[in-house]
Design an enzyme around this catalytic site. Structure first.
Site, PDB file in Angstrom:
ATOM      1  CD  GLU A 294     -62.575  -8.527 -15.726  1.00 28.15           C
ATOM      2  OE1 GLU A 294     -61.814  -8.535 -16.723  1.00 28.15           O
ATOM      3  OE2 GLU A 294     -63.256  -7.527 -15.412  1.00 28.15           O
TER       4      GLU A 294
ATOM      5  N   GLY B  36     -43.992  13.400 -19.526  1.00 30.58           N
ATOM      6  CA  GLY B  36     -43.167  12.342 -18.949  1.00 30.58           C
ATOM      7  C   GLY B  36     -42.143  11.739 -19.879  1.00 30.58           C
TER       8      GLY B  36
END
Length: 692
Positions: free
Chosen positions: A440, A220
């Site tokens: 989290e 890429g």
């Protein structure tokens, strides 16, 4: 299925049916009979050798006295076939014979002992009987033609099987201006363009242009795009082929295709031949475990000869691309073949900004979008990732009926490229939701407390990709090196989620499995590859990708005692960072609770909200600011939607007015009422817009 194909299939089916019927009819034809003249027929009748006749049209079928066919099989099976002319004369002859009145019977005028049984049908023979012999001949001719064509087609396919599958693009439209973020790479390749445009500039000085250029870089990064840009700038034919297109299961096909490729290229000199993923055919020879008689190796040998053998291929420049240069054969990389290697790096922050600007040329971007900030948030993105990011952002904007791509679309595009789409419809229990929120929040607290961690950009408990929730960070710059302190802080950040679960629930879950894997992997690299342990300045690591043919016989480079020390050093690093992370969370339990509560309420929060939590703001104040931000965002999005709808309506009204004016110009009838209605709608839209 198209009408043409359907018609062709029907015609093929009909032809097959006709051929089958013809074959059946041919097989059912009566047995062959002896064809005799009319005079001989008369003589046989007078000689009493004929017992039965059947007349159809102008053909007489006769049965002999000594016939092997039974009477009941006649006339289908007969002995003689006679063609005659006068039917009346035939009837008189048979009648006179049966009555004994023929002139030939005068010496013995008595009635013959063998009478002739006759049936007459003077109508013409059926069309099938007339054309059957010709149809039979035609059938065999058609079969012969089909067989010959099939053989010729098979031969042509087998011949074409060895032809090159390279695609020729006479004039690629890509230019160097379409390639951003690769300044040095373009400068290196500019020499190739100058040589193709003005070769005398180099040859007069005795210089030799590189025969082959190998583009090396991660997927890429724009290797193929650079090759197209060279062809577009130089204006020469561009042959492109993949390395896997050479290799087939049949021996010799790959080498034949290489020869054919260069034969085609010679006819278009000067030209460029681009081989993508050359590692598919250019791997080291002798690497297979089954011996050296390998089709891939034969193909590679032919490629080596064509690039620098006895036959000169001046004017043909080979450009190849790969992300695995370590497995290529050394003969392929020597001077005279791929004597120039250009590494195409992942773009830096400046390169990413320029790439974003290139891909945003044909997209309506809102003025609030700052590509410099987007470039900073996309550290590690390749050019393909950045193009995909803007494409996803455009899809989000279209989904929301907006006429421009705003910063929220860009942010969502970044998250989707990194982790995949959000899964808001997934059913999550309250218990799992709470565990995810604390997990989290634990990550976010540790990353905010420890000095060398990257900045927290987004925290969410909405499942995305394979994750039940995520804490997303972005580096503030593009540092190429990781320091000892940063690696330790990152390991501690991985542990924050598990520690938060342990402190709050007095239990742990399986949600930290990926965190444990990443922390362990990083600790092992610190010990075995980076020399950041008590083992000192030594490399004990191994390549993560094993090339079997080359590494099959390699043995572990350290003893069992050293392996035990590696395990001990890893344990020390992990334990120390676990302790640091736990201390950070225990010192900020109140902030952990507030952050978790906000997450459970809003599901996704961003950098500003995390900063408010760490600054000591209350839960109510944070929720209030989030609501205000969301309200402003919704008002702004509604305005964009209204503007988009108005823009579309204006275009429709403009088309209506132009159509009405065109009809009037052609003298067609258009009422004034219709014209006034359209103009009134347009004026109303303009007034509404000016008021806003």
């Amino acid at each position: 299925m198209s009408k043409d194909n359907k018609f062709k299939n029907i015609m093929k089916f009909a032809l097959a049916v006709v051929l089958v019927l013809l074959v059946v009819s041919a097989l059912n034809l009566p047995p062959q009979s002896q064809e005799i003249g009319y005079t001989e027929f008369r003589n046989k009748v007078i000689a009493e050798e004929i017992t039965d006749i059947s007349v159809i049209g102008n053909v007489i079928r006769a049965r002999d006295v000594a016939s092997e066919y039974a009477v009941e099989d006649f006339p289908a099976k007969h002995d003689y076939t006679v063609t005659y002319i006068n039917s009346q004369a035939l009837i008189e002859f048979i009648d006179n014979y049966n009555s004994g009145m023929l002139p030939e019977q005068e010496p013995n005028p008595s009635v013959p002992t063998q009478l002739v049984s006759a049936t007459y049908n003077f109508e013409s023979v059926s069309l099938i009987e007339q054309i059957m012999p010709w149809l039979t001949i035609l059938l065999f001719v058609v079969i012969t033609i089909v067989v010959v064509k099939t053989i010729a087609s098979t031969n042509s396919k087998s011949i074409g099987f060895s032809k090159s599958r390279a695609k020729l693009a006479i004039m690629p439209k890509v230019r160097f201006s379409d390639v951003a973020g690769a300044k040095e790479e373009k400068e290196e390749l500019q020499e190739i363009v100058e040589f193709l445009k003005n070769p005398a500039k180099f040859t007069n000085l005795g210089a030799r242009i590189p025969k082959g250029v190998l583009l090396v870089g991660a997927p890429g990064t724009g290797k193929t795009l650079l090759a197209k840009a060279i062809a577009g700038e130089s204006g020469v034919p561009f042959f492109s082929i993949s390395g896997s297109d050479f290799v087939e299961m049949f021996v010799g096909v790959g080498a034949s295709r290489v020869r054919d490729l260069f034969e085609q290229a010679k006819k278009s000199m000067p030209c460029i031949v681009f081989i993508d993923e050359i590692d598919a055919v250019g791997r080291q020879r002798g690497a297979g475990l089954g011996g050296g008689n390998d089709e891939r190796e034969q193909t590679l040998n032919q490629l080596l000869v064509q690039m620098d053998g006895f036959d000169a291929n001046e004017g043909i420049i080979i450009i190849a691309a790969t992300n695995r240069p370590d497995v290529l054969d050394p003969a392929l990389l020597r001077p005279g073949r791929f004597d120039r290697q250009i590494v195409v790096h992942i773009p830096d922050v400046v390169g990413r900004e320029k790439i974003l600007e290139v891909h945003a040329r044909n997209k309506p971007i809102s003025s609030e979008v700052d590509f410099q900030n987007v470039a900073r948030l996309t550290s590690g993105f390749s050019g393909a990732d950045l193009e995909n990011l803007l494409n996803e952002a455009a899809i989000f904007a279209a989904r929301a009926n907006r006429s421009h791509i705003n910063s929220n679309d860009i942010s969502e595009g970044i998250n989707k490229v990194i982790m995949g789409p959000q899964k808001k419809s997934r059913m999550v229990t309250e218990r799992d939701k709470k565990i995810t929120a604390y997990h989290e929040a634990g990550h976010a607290i540790v990353q905010k407390i420890l000095e060398h961690c990257d900045e927290v950009q987004e925290v969410s408990i909405i499942p995305r990709g394979m994750a039940g929730g995520y804490t997303m960070t972005r580096p503030s710059n593009d540092d190429a090196y990781y320091t000892f302190n940063k690696l330790n802080d990152n390991i501690a950040a991985f542990m924050g989620g598990r520690i938060a679960e342990e402190i709050i629930f007095k239990d742990v879950s399986t949600g930290a499995s990926n965190d444990i894997q990443q922390a362990t992997k990083l600790a092992k690299k610190m010990v075995t590859e980076f020399g950041m342990s008590n083992l000192g300045f030594v490399n004990l690591g191994e390549s993560s990708e094993v090339f079997i043919g080359r590494d099959y016989s390699k043995q572990q480079s350290y003893s069992e005692a050293t392996a035990s020390k590696i395990d001990s050093e890893m344990k020390i690093i992990l334990d120390n960072n676990y302790k640091r992370a736990k201390e950070a969370i225990e010192a900020n339990l109140e902030k952990l609770e507030i952050l978790t509560k906000v997450l459970l309420e809003k599901e996704t929060i961003y950098k500003d909200e995390v900063d408010l939590v760490m600054a000591g703001e209350s839960y109510d104040e944070i929720i209030k600011q989030i609501d205000e931000r969301l309200k402003k965002r919704k008002e702004k999005e509604d305005d964009e939607v209204k503007k988009s709808i108005k823009l579309q309506q204006d275009k429709i009204n403009d088309i209506k007015i132009k159509t009405i004016n065109a009809l009037k110009k052609e003298g067609l009838i258009v009422t004034e009422v219709e014209t006034k209605i359209v103009k009134k709608e347009k004026k109303k839209n303009d007034d509404d817009s000016s008021k806003k």
